[in-house]
Enzyme design. Structure first.
Site, PDB file in Angstrom:
ATOM      1  CB  SER A   1      17.128  26.188 -57.891  1.00 43.19           C
ATOM      2  OG  SER A   1      18.444  25.700 -57.717  1.00 43.19           O
TER       3      SER A   1
ATOM      4  CE1 TYR B   1      16.556  25.428 -52.365  1.00 42.75           C
ATOM      5  CE2 TYR B   1      17.652  24.418 -54.235  1.00 42.75           C
ATOM      6  CZ  TYR B   1      17.252  25.540 -53.554  1.00 42.75           C
ATOM      7  OH  TYR B   1      17.540  26.798 -54.057  1.00 42.75           O
TER       8      TYR B   1
HETATM    9  P1  NAD Z   1      17.850  34.088 -48.439  1.00 40.63           P
HETATM   10  O1  NAD Z   1      17.957  33.161 -47.289  1.00 40.63           O
HETATM   11  O2  NAD Z   1      18.794  35.228 -48.588  1.00 40.63           O
HETATM   12  O3  NAD Z   1      16.376  34.688 -48.540  1.00 40.63           O
HETATM   13  C1  NAD Z   1      15.239  33.906 -48.319  1.00 40.63           C
HETATM   14  C2  NAD Z   1      14.074  34.815 -48.072  1.00 40.63           C
HETATM   15  O4  NAD Z   1      12.935  33.987 -47.777  1.00 40.63           O
HETATM   16  C3  NAD Z   1      14.265  35.713 -46.836  1.00 40.63           C
HETATM   17  O5  NAD Z   1      13.660  36.960 -47.094  1.00 40.63           O
HETATM   18  C4  NAD Z   1      13.516  34.961 -45.740  1.00 40.63           C
HETATM   19  O6  NAD Z   1      13.079  35.795 -44.686  1.00 40.63           O
HETATM   20  C5  NAD Z   1      12.367  34.408 -46.544  1.00 40.63           C
HETATM   21  N1  NAD Z   1      11.710  33.283 -45.884  1.00 40.63           N
HETATM   22  C6  NAD Z   1      12.252  32.131 -45.424  1.00 40.63           C
HETATM   23  N2  NAD Z   1      11.300  31.376 -44.835  1.00 40.63           N
HETATM   24  C7  NAD Z   1      10.130  32.064 -44.950  1.00 40.63           C
HETATM   25  C8  NAD Z   1       8.794  31.813 -44.547  1.00 40.63           C
HETATM   26  N3  NAD Z   1       8.447  30.699 -43.897  1.00 40.63           N
HETATM   27  N4  NAD Z   1       7.866  32.747 -44.808  1.00 40.63           N
HETATM   28  C9  NAD Z   1       8.186  33.906 -45.438  1.00 40.63           C
HETATM   29  N5  NAD Z   1       9.436  34.187 -45.845  1.00 40.63           N
HETATM   30  C10 NAD Z   1      10.396  33.273 -45.607  1.00 40.63           C
HETATM   31  O7  NAD Z   1      17.912  33.135 -49.729  1.00 40.63           O
HETATM   32  P2  NAD Z   1      18.160  33.398 -51.274  1.00 40.63           P
HETATM   33  O8  NAD Z   1      19.401  32.693 -51.638  1.00 40.63           O
HETATM   34  O9  NAD Z   1      17.980  34.831 -51.622  1.00 40.63           O
HETATM   35  O10 NAD Z   1      16.962  32.536 -51.873  1.00 40.63           O
HETATM   36  C11 NAD Z   1      15.845  33.082 -52.513  1.00 40.63           C
HETATM   37  C12 NAD Z   1      15.284  32.050 -53.479  1.00 40.63           C
HETATM   38  O11 NAD Z   1      16.255  31.781 -54.483  1.00 40.63           O
HETATM   39  C13 NAD Z   1      14.933  30.710 -52.827  1.00 40.63           C
HETATM   40  O12 NAD Z   1      13.754  30.201 -53.376  1.00 40.63           O
HETATM   41  C14 NAD Z   1      16.115  29.840 -53.208  1.00 40.63           C
HETATM   42  O13 NAD Z   1      15.791  28.488 -53.239  1.00 40.63           O
HETATM   43  C15 NAD Z   1      16.425  30.379 -54.586  1.00 40.63           C
HETATM   44  N6  NAD Z   1      17.773  30.084 -55.075  1.00 40.63           N
HETATM   45  C16 NAD Z   1      18.865  30.532 -54.396  1.00 40.63           C
HETATM   46  C17 NAD Z   1      20.117  30.231 -54.898  1.00 40.63           C
HETATM   47  C18 NAD Z   1      21.372  30.701 -54.247  1.00 40.63           C
HETATM   48  O14 NAD Z   1      22.455  30.278 -54.667  1.00 40.63           O
HETATM   49  N7  NAD Z   1      21.324  31.567 -53.263  1.00 40.63           N
HETATM   50  C19 NAD Z   1      20.242  29.473 -56.064  1.00 40.63           C
HETATM   51  C20 NAD Z   1      19.107  29.038 -56.698  1.00 40.63           C
HETATM   52  C21 NAD Z   1      17.873  29.354 -56.202  1.00 40.63           C
END
Ligand code: NAD
Length: 264
Positions: A146, A159
């Site tokens: 991130s 985080y």
């Molecule tokens: P999201 O909530 O849409 O997806 C998260 C995914 O992780 C889902 O498929 C969920 O079922 C799965 N998950 C959660 N807990 C779990 C567990 N205990 N076991 C197995 N699966 C689990 O979130 P996102 O925004 O797509 O995030 C995905 C990644 O991207 C994360 O690592 C997040 O930190 C990172 N990220 C997101 C953003 C953003 O702005 N959305 C920015 C930077 C980084």
């Protein structure tokens, strides 16, 4: 017909039932990779996702619902994947959660969960994927960190610690395999409008008594100079590049795609 670049490879993407992981899974499938989905969600919807991806892209798909907080479930998922597909050629450590609170108010159980899912799970999948990658002398490990892997924000101690941690793990994985065909890199997204961020938008709208649109606008304005969300499709395209031959010497990089967030 021209062979697609990732035909015959198997990609396991943790947390791919939603958001960024799903976008990356679909981008890799479009290049011909077989896809192993993981993550939580409605069983029927996940079965549809598997079927749809297989039909649309002409690849094999599987789903393992391992909980990324549980090392024995991660081990089972990796064993089952390798039994079914022979190896995990592309590993995308993407599953992640967020919790926002000041350090003194941070629930201990939430700290442990964030570190387990966002950081420790990637150690387990990586250690279990490497032996088969080494046998083939080819592998791509992509850790979804991130902008918070590079800079901090108040209220996000677990985080930010987990994301800085995974950038460190990325560098060590890259170095330990530097003389092999296995690369490891991190992608550092800025704001992407997924369910994880929608929760923060909703919380801001409720706390400040403003509309959802205004909350989105303010959230972006605070950190992301472009004023626009990054999309899962754009992140998918970057993951495809990191899997390509052109990226064979991109090793240990933390690549931000963040609308200018960390340039400030
Ligand atoms: P999201 O909530 O849409 O997806 C998260 C995914 O992780 C889902 O498929 C969920 O079922 C799965 N998950 C959660 N807990 C779990 C567990 N205990 N076991 C197995 N699966 C689990 O979130 P996102 O925004 O797509 O995030 C995905 C990644 O991207 C994360 O690592 C997040 O930190 C990172 N990220 C997101 C953003 C953003 O702005 N959305 C920015 C930077 C980084």
């Amino acid at each position: 017909m021209q062979t697609r670049p990732l035909a015959g490879k198997t990609a396991l993407i943790t947390g791919s039932t939603s958001g960024i992981g799903l976008g990356i899974a679909q981008a890799l499938a479009a290049e011909g990779a077989n896809i192993v989905f993981n993550g939580f969600g409605d069983a029927a919807q996940i079965a549809d996702l598997q079927k749809q991806t297989a039909a649309q892209f002409g690849v094999k798909t599987a789903y393992f619902g391992a909980d990324m907080t549980k090392p024995h479930e991660i081990e089972q998922m990796m064993t089952d994947t390798i039994a079914q597909f022979g190896s995990v050629d592309i590993l995308v450590n993407n599953a992640g959660i967020q919790h926002v609170a000041t350090i003194e108010d941070f629930p201990v159980e939430r700290w442990d969960a964030v570190i387990a899912i966002n950081l420790t799970s990637a150690f387990h999948t990586t250690r279990l994927a490497l032996p088969a990658m080494k046998q083939k002398n080819w592998g791509r490990i992509i850790n979804i960190a991130s902008a918070h892997g590079l800079v901090a924000s108040a209220g996000k101690s677990a985080y930010v610690a987990s994301k800085h941690g995974i950038v460190g793990l990325t560098k060590v994985t890259a170095l330990e395999n530097a003389q092999t065909g296995i690369t490891c890199n991190a992608i550092c997204p800025g704001w992407v409008l997924t369910p994880l961020v929608q929760k923060q938008v909703d919380a801001r709208a409720a706390a400040n008594n403003i509309s959802i649109d205004q909350a989105k606008h303010e959230l972006l304005l605070e950190k992301q100079p472009s004023g626009e969300f990054v999309t899962p499709e754009q992140l998918g395209a970057l993951a495809v590049f990191l899997c390509s031959d052109a990226a064979a010497q991109v090793r240990g990089v933390a690549w931000n795609m963040d609308g200018g967030w960390v340039a400030q």
